[in-house]
Enzyme design. Structure first.
Site, short mmCIF file in Angstrom:
data_model
loop_
_atom_site.label_atom_id
_atom_site.label_comp_id
_atom_site.label_asym_id
_atom_site.label_seq_id
_atom_site.Cartn_x
_atom_site.Cartn_y
_atom_site.Cartn_z
N ASN A 186 0.87 -1.18 0.00
CA ASN A 186 0.00 0.00 0.00
C ASN A 186 0.90 1.23 0.00
O ASN A 186 1.46 1.58 1.03
CB ASN A 186 -0.90 -0.01 1.25
CG ASN A 186 -1.71 1.26 1.39
OD1 ASN A 186 -1.88 2.01 0.42
ND2 ASN A 186 -2.20 1.53 2.60
N TRP A 187 1.03 1.83 -1.18
CA TRP A 187 1.95 2.97 -1.30
C TRP A 187 1.41 4.23 -0.65
O TRP A 187 2.13 5.21 -0.50
CB TRP A 187 2.21 3.26 -2.77
CG TRP A 187 3.16 2.30 -3.44
CD1 TRP A 187 3.75 1.20 -2.90
CD2 TRP A 187 3.63 2.39 -4.80
NE1 TRP A 187 4.55 0.59 -3.83
CE2 TRP A 187 4.50 1.30 -5.00
CE3 TRP A 187 3.39 3.28 -5.85
CZ2 TRP A 187 5.14 1.09 -6.22
CZ3 TRP A 187 4.03 3.06 -7.07
CH2 TRP A 187 4.89 1.98 -7.24
N LYS A 188 0.12 4.25 -0.35
CA LYS A 188 -0.54 5.46 0.15
C LYS A 188 -0.27 6.61 -0.84
O LYS A 188 -0.19 6.35 -2.03
CB LYS A 188 -0.04 5.80 1.56
CG LYS A 188 -0.03 4.56 2.47
CD LYS A 188 0.16 4.89 3.91
CE LYS A 188 0.29 3.60 4.69
NZ LYS A 188 0.21 3.79 6.11
N HIS A 243 -9.36 1.38 4.81
CA HIS A 243 -8.09 1.56 5.53
C HIS A 243 -8.31 2.56 6.67
O HIS A 243 -9.09 3.49 6.54
CB HIS A 243 -7.02 2.09 4.55
CG HIS A 243 -5.65 2.05 5.12
ND1 HIS A 243 -5.19 3.01 5.99
CD2 HIS A 243 -4.63 1.17 4.95
CE1 HIS A 243 -3.95 2.71 6.35
NE2 HIS A 243 -3.58 1.59 5.73
N GLU A 270 -6.68 4.96 7.68
CA GLU A 270 -6.44 6.38 7.32
C GLU A 270 -7.66 6.96 6.62
O GLU A 270 -8.00 8.14 6.80
CB GLU A 270 -5.18 6.49 6.45
CG GLU A 270 -3.92 6.26 7.28
CD GLU A 270 -2.74 5.70 6.51
OE1 GLU A 270 -2.75 5.72 5.26
OE2 GLU A 270 -1.79 5.22 7.18
N GLU A 316 -5.33 -4.71 10.70
CA GLU A 316 -4.29 -3.71 10.89
C GLU A 316 -4.52 -2.94 12.19
O GLU A 316 -5.29 -1.96 12.20
CB GLU A 316 -4.30 -2.73 9.72
CG GLU A 316 -4.07 -3.38 8.38
CD GLU A 316 -3.44 -2.39 7.39
OE1 GLU A 316 -2.39 -2.72 6.86
OE2 GLU A 316 -3.99 -1.30 7.20
N GLY A 374 2.57 2.33 10.51
CA GLY A 374 3.51 3.43 10.30
C GLY A 374 4.24 3.86 11.56
O GLY A 374 4.87 4.92 11.59
N SER A 429 3.55 -2.21 10.20
CA SER A 429 5.02 -2.26 10.31
C SER A 429 5.60 -3.63 9.94
O SER A 429 6.55 -4.09 10.56
CB SER A 429 5.46 -1.82 11.71
OG SER A 429 5.02 -0.48 11.96
N GLY A 443 2.73 -1.07 4.22
CA GLY A 443 2.84 0.33 3.82
C GLY A 443 4.29 0.69 3.50
O GLY A 443 4.80 0.43 2.42
N GLY A 444 4.96 1.27 4.48
CA GLY A 444 6.31 1.82 4.30
C GLY A 444 7.28 0.89 3.59
O GLY A 444 8.00 1.32 2.67
C1 PEP Z 1 -0.62 0.19 5.87
O1 PEP Z 1 -0.54 1.24 5.27
O2 PEP Z 1 -1.60 -0.51 5.65
C2 PEP Z 1 0.44 -0.21 6.79
C3 PEP Z 1 0.31 -1.31 7.45
O3 PEP Z 1 1.53 0.63 6.90
P1 PEP Z 1 2.97 0.27 7.53
O4 PEP Z 1 3.37 -1.06 6.94
O5 PEP Z 1 3.86 1.38 7.10
O6 PEP Z 1 2.80 0.18 9.01
#
Ligand code: PEP
Length: 249
Positions: free
Chosen positions: A10-12, A95, A97, A167, A173, A213, A234-235
């Site tokens: 998930n690049w956001k 999500h 966010e 999540e 993040g 994470s 994500g990251g």
């Molecule tokens: C996400 O955006 O769904 C996520 C889990 O981010 P991260 O891996 O950066 O915690």
């Protein structure tokens, strides 16, 4: 039948078209032998170019959101027919966010999940508790409620094919990963909730991902848990070496 594990990035709101094309061109050869289903959730504007690059490869494209109406006066929104036309396979729905900053609710998550299916794509439905809810001891009820509302009126066949991403909001993040036991506990709870709502066969088929994470150094342990069928990332999906390792995990 064994569930195929999924590595979903998930690049956001990161990477424009140029950066996306460069990155994905390197990802494709790096993950070509993966036993996992590899999915990249890229920004809307990158979808046409990324989908063309990924056509005929084992990398599938996801959108990070979608509106539930097909067309009309909904300024700024993107619909199911628009995404399906571009070759999108998955749509990330609900999500945290989007729930926090863009007023996504359990009701709109459900409407969106139905619309995703109506256009031949598959939803990746996100759920997860806040740290406060965990500390109050209400995480189980919260997750069960989110899952029940998200799946409302979906058929056995639809639920068998969709993906649920657990999540915990406190792990997204933050660099703070849930332990594999914590993640397994809730992924198991989600599967049992599906078994109650549907049946054992559907529960055994639905894929439940962990997100929060995930990185190269912890994916093996997390993805090795009985009820964890991969990760929503994500990251680490923005870094080639990390993403290559997670995709091939
Ligand atoms: C996400 O955006 O769904 C996520 C889990 O981010 P991260 O891996 O950066 O915690």
């Amino acid at each position: 039948m064994a569930r195929v594990k999924m590595a979903a990035g998930n690049w956001k709101m990161n990477n424009g078209v140029k950066a996306a094309v460069e990155f994905v061109s390197q990802v494709i050869p790096a993950v070509k032998d993966s036993n996992n289903e590899v999915v990249l959730g890229v920004p809307f504007v990158c979808i046409p170019d990324v989908a063309k690059l990924c056509a005929g490869t084992n990398v599938k494209v996801a959108a990070q959101n979608m509106y539930f109406k097909d067309s009309g006066a909904y300024t700024g929104e993107v619909s199911g027919p628009m995404l399906a036309e571009l070759g999108v396979s998955y749509v990330i729905i609900g999500h945290s966010e989007r729930r926090e900053y863009f007023a996504e609710t359990d009701e709109t998550v459900n409407l969106k999940a139905k619309a995703v299916f109506a256009h031949g794509m598959t939803p990746i439905i996100c759920c997860g508790e806040t740290l406060e809810q965990r500390e109050l001891g209400i995480k189980d009820e919260w997750i069960r409620m989110q899952v029940k509302l998200a799946l409302k009126d979906l058929t056995d066949e639809q639920v068998s094919s969709l993906v649920i991403a657990y999540e915990p909001i406190w792990a997204i993040g933050t660099g703070k990963t849930a332990t594999s036991e914590q993640a397994q506990e809730i992924c198991h709870l989600i599967r049992e909730c599906v078994a109650e709502l549907y049946n054992r066969e559907v529960a055994d088929a639905v894929r439940v991902l962990y997100g929060g994470s995930v990185k190269a150094s912890n994916c093996q342990e997390l993805f090795g848990m009985a009820d964890i069928d991969g990760g929503l990332v994500g990251g680490a999906s923005l870094k080639l070496d990390e993403w290559q390792a997670i995709s091939n995990c």
